[in-house]
Design an enzyme around this catalytic site. Structure first.
Site, PDB file in Angstrom:
ATOM      1  N   GLY A  82       0.826  -1.263   0.035  1.00  0.00           N
ATOM      2  CA  GLY A  82      -0.001   0.015  -0.064  1.00  0.00           C
ATOM      3  C   GLY A  82       0.918   1.426  -0.012  1.00  0.00           C
ATOM      4  N   CYS A  83       0.239   2.377  -0.171  1.00  0.00           N
ATOM      5  CA  CYS A  83       1.067   3.631  -0.368  1.00  0.00           C
ATOM      6  C   CYS A  83       1.386   3.999   0.940  1.00  0.00           C
ATOM      7  CB  CYS A  83       0.111   4.757  -1.110  1.00  0.00           C
ATOM      8  SG  CYS A  83      -1.593   4.910  -0.480  1.00  0.00           S
ATOM      9  N   PHE A  84       0.341   4.200   1.723  1.00  0.00           N
ATOM     10  CA  PHE A  84       0.838   4.642   3.056  1.00  0.00           C
ATOM     11  C   PHE A  84       1.807   3.505   3.724  1.00  0.00           C
ATOM     12  CE2 PHE A  84      -3.704   6.523   3.920  1.00  0.00           C
ATOM     13  CZ  PHE A  84      -3.373   7.683   3.988  1.00  0.00           C
ATOM     14  N   THR A  85       1.840   2.461   3.336  1.00  0.00           N
ATOM     15  CA  THR A  85       2.591   1.368   4.012  1.00  0.00           C
ATOM     16  C   THR A  85       3.903   1.671   3.518  1.00  0.00           C
ATOM     17  OG1 THR A  85       0.813  -0.016   3.467  1.00  0.00           O
ATOM     18  CG2 THR A  85       2.633  -0.824   4.801  1.00  0.00           C
ATOM     19  N   CYS A 100       5.403   4.081   2.542  1.00  0.00           N
ATOM     20  CA  CYS A 100       5.760   5.452   2.915  1.00  0.00           C
ATOM     21  C   CYS A 100       6.443   5.355   4.512  1.00  0.00           C
ATOM     22  CB  CYS A 100       5.047   6.484   2.856  1.00  0.00           C
ATOM     23  SG  CYS A 100       5.515   8.368   2.752  1.00  0.00           S
TER      24      CYS A 100
END
Lengths: 350, 350, 350, 350
Positions: free
Chosen positions: B153-156, B158
């Site tokens: 995931g994107c949040f992940t 980062c």
């Protein structure tokens, strides 16, 4: 209605200045009698803020052109450091003036703290000693007796209101407060700087002043006062691509015997009679857009999945409750008017 | 150059789909042979994304119209839950396919964790068992041997890259991680929802999924793996008024014998040979705008004023390194190409 | 590959400068050997544009520190008026340099027109006489023989491409052209000005330079050239709250025997072999977002409900096809490279 | 104060509905007694618009749950076509109601024009016959006697006010009017559509409804009325990335004996006593940001460089003077209140 209050705004060409004028124009008990703007003296307000074209307003002047004899209340929206020198002179010239100062100059009660955070000795220590910190909902009684009110910072107001009652109640650990705050760009003012250009700011965000933003000093002061012992939070502000709004996501830990629901109850109870502070139902998250253009604060409390932790969230409009709206609220208190007079606009959404 | 890889994109009408096409069109070793979009089958890509008007691309079809015999690599950009059913069929039909999946379906190695966070039993457990978590810089070796890569995931992405080396080194306390993350709106996808309208979103921000966002499960998995014991961070995502960008402000506490400078050294050392990860000088703060449109990550470390605390900040473009760029990076690894092929665009700023 | 071209960028700290660097970094036939920035000399590009942190680039220097002996091509992105003085010196020092100038200094062939619009006599008349107007699709042959290319303005490129073929064909009335143009903020450059602050610009738009914007002079020149007689359009630019993009809505009147469909046919025919110009189907309207970050232009033609009138619409990215992308396109032509080399990025949407 | 007016808002869950509530909450002569919202009946206003959390408001109901016996004035903010059916029933049930309708249903006086532009026969022709077009500054006398006011469209109000006096005076050529209009996104309403998502809209702009937008019919009607003969303008609307604001750039040609200065004089004279219309000094250009959140219109006149042509520019907030503000202005006129009551907020800038 009895005679109106004659009001002067020093520093009317900045955003907090124009915001004061926006609301004072519609304040039923106030007459705007003077507006100063040093570098723009001689211009009309419509020249520097065309939204005022439909209204009659005094021409911008230099501060020393103002006849203080005609003025009852001064709002001071001047830059830091300049302010203390100017107000020293103004108050000396007319000791019975009421002054609401929007700068940082009189917010710190401790001269040593001032010197540490601002890098120079304070130039008006007697005034600093008498100034009252203008967080209206918390210091209302003292404000009502004040001659000089030090209006709090925008980050500070947003970060204090949801935390102070929790510290006072002993419901959270004073050593475990992390404030992750986000601001719109108008908080950075109207001075032309490359980093504040639209093309630099839109479509991006970043933290700044990490671990050393000056509003931290106000948090230290007021958190400590509420807790009855020294408190030092972690505080990280962020610049975000919106014009108005402060949003504080605050990570706290409950003390034994308390949980997130207790925090919510304490806040809901504390603010239930406050027209400008809304505590949302437990678990509901506020949005900055829903307070834009208004003097309202919205607060939410959410339990973390980790026992003993909670997230407290608070939002306000940095130019209204975070600056000019609270300044007028304080003027109303100082002058014995109904506290919400002239600042009762509903938020502008969308 | 040898024969090009024939690539199909499932779910090409969403943002991660179009972003794959944007980069694959310029990938020298790839030929796009099929694009699917269920509800928009029959249309051209230019109908649904007019930026592709200048380019020749296959017409959008339904998945079962694709001749898998011609395909070497499948990128799957379908919604959660649908994906596991579709890929089960696709891989059964052609077992030697290479698959890069951008959904959440194969990211969690533990079926029980999957069931807890997603509310239903996984429908393709054998595939889940073989899937490799596609955080390229961390799991490169395993990815190179994988048939099915579960793109993070994107949040992940980062929140993992700046923290995993610190956990592995034992330099931070695993029980004291607070991730305050901010995302641009494109991370929410292209489905029409009232809360995502421009008029709702611009000029405001808010937290969402507080304490229960599903990316938390990925953080738990990978943080725990790096620490060698269970780790549960506090994680709060925020929606902000920009199109692209993830920005993670991460509050950590150093373990005895370490300080913020050590954290910086560990990260700088760990990533010095990684072309897509830049560790800024100690104290310097990254900005999301400086990675927009690129596969780059920028990381900063700042000491807190409170001893023993530090703020680690990371930013990336959610559609590139947070999704489609890392997907192509993983394809390059899986297929033995130079890892940066086709994803070397410089960030678009301003 | 043969030896790379050694390229210098004068004025690398502005937006057209950084945009040149963004694309030249990925240009396979180019080596960036020098970057100048007067007030920021001594800094790295990453200091002034942190998106370049991952890349090795020459340090910023003053112009006279550049060893021109090593340079094959100069891109000049300096302010108006300064440019003519600097380039006079540079070309005198190395007469066989190829120069692509992005300023307005060499765009007007007529010294009198220059003096009228810019308020002073031109300081490098011999160079002005030899300069070729760099609208690639129109003046390609002349550009290929040029030493000094005057890259067109962003508004101009957008307003010329969809109109010139119509004037040449005699299909529209040259006395009845109204160009209503809208630009993103990056066209205004990086200099800090109050009117360009995010808080001033976001959430509003306005016309500026009404009836007197300097790009009008370029329209006059090129429209007249295409029509074979003097043409003076009405031109009104607007500043809009986006970073990139020019959007020109052009109101024209067909000459007897022509209608909107003919206009469309003429444009479609004229540009069918041009990779960077897409003429959409009759009646379809382009959107600025679909060319962002790319060198592409999209053009649409719509019949008005009033017989004899049509609306021609054109859009491009002001920093790419409107400045640095077209500059590299011109360099490719001047140096005999494939015209699209290094500028083939697909637009970044969303 | 005498008894307050009891007001109902039909369609309170859309943007014009919430905007009515925002202003009516602070209108001293009004009591909000009913709010309808079909699909959201049963919810509170704070559920659908959290900015109203601090205020006591009636719960949302279905229209037929409203006791019309208690209602003096109805504001109708329902979708086109639905409106004529609903209002036919409502007025039949209570003939002495005053109704301010914000839809397009009653704006066109000519049933044939309605049928042409809306594609079906009107369902309430008797009401259509009595409806008064609510452009307050122009039709004030008729509005004061009306039972049913058809509030004008946002584009229309902005494009009519600066042009009607010029047509009436015979100062411009009725056959040569080109209106290039730009709108913020809130004019498109709150219904969830892909094309209105933040990620689609931000960072881009485009024309839409070129040559066939329905507001054109209103322009035809009112321009013709003012000119005393048929007038058909060219009208091109554009969607721009801001929430609020209409900006009309209008290209006109003066008739013999008139120039741009005359146009300015005619407008300045016509509106000098109108508190909500400001005509700026000749040559000064208005900006949409300076009317945001207010009922004000700002108008500018600029001479073109081509003799006989002028550019007239007008701006307003589409949700206030372009919809709900003008609706309340009309209610004030209909009910004999001071016209500016409750709509005197100063624009919110920045």
């Amino acid at each position: 209605m009895s005679k109106k209050l004659n009001v002067a705004v020093l520093g009317a060409s900045g955003y907090t200045g124009s915001e004061l004028v926006r609301m004072l124009l519609r304040h039923p008990a106030v007459e705007i009698v003077a507006l100063s703007a040093d570098s723009k003296a001689g211009k009309t307000m419509a020249d520097v803020f065309p939204q005022f074209a439909p209204f009659a307003l005094p021409r911008l002047v230099k501060i020393d052109e103002i006849d203080l004899g005609l003025v009852d209340v001064v709002f001071c929206a001047l830059p830091h450091a300049t302010t203390q020198v100017v107000l020293k002179g103004v108050i000396a010239a007319k000791p019975d003036l009421k002054v609401i100062d929007l700068s940082a100059d009189f917010r710190l009660a401790d001269p040593a703290a001032y010197e540490t955070w601002y890098g120079h000795a304070h130039q008006a220590l007697e005034l600093q000693a008498e100034a009252v910190y203008g967080l209206t909902e918390i210091h209302r009684a003292a404000i009502s007796r004040a001659r000089l009110v030090a209006n709090p910072g925008c980050f500070t107001t947003c970060s204090l209101l949801p935390v102070l009652p929790l510290l006072t109640a002993g419901a959270i650990d004073p050593d475990e407060i992390v404030v992750d705050a986000k601001t719109g760009m108008s908080g950075a003012g109207r001075a032309a700087k490359e980093a504040m250009l639209f093309s630099e700011v839109a479509e991006g965000l970043h933290a700044y002043g990490v671990a050393n933003h000056r509003h931290t000093a106000e948090l230290d002061q007021e958190y400590s006062l509420a807790a009855g012992r020294p408190v030092k939070p972690t505080f990280t502000p962020h610049l975000t691509p919106m014009i108005r709004g402060i949003y504080a996501t605050i990570y706290v830990r409950t003390t034994p015997g308390h949980d997130a629901a207790d925090l919510h109850t304490i806040l809901a109870e504390r603010y239930k009679a406050e027209p400008f502070v809304t505590v949302l139902p437990l678990g509901q998250v506020p949005q900055s857009r829903h307070v834009k253009g208004s003097n309202h604060v919205q607060i939410g409390v959410v339990p973390d999945r980790i026992p003993g932790r909670a997230i407290v969230i608070s939002t306000l409009d940095n130019l209204v409750k975070g600056a000019s709206g609270q300044a007028i609220q304080n003027m109303n208190v100082v002058c014995g008017l109904a506290e919400g007079t002239g600042i009762d606009q509903v938020a502008l959404f969308p």
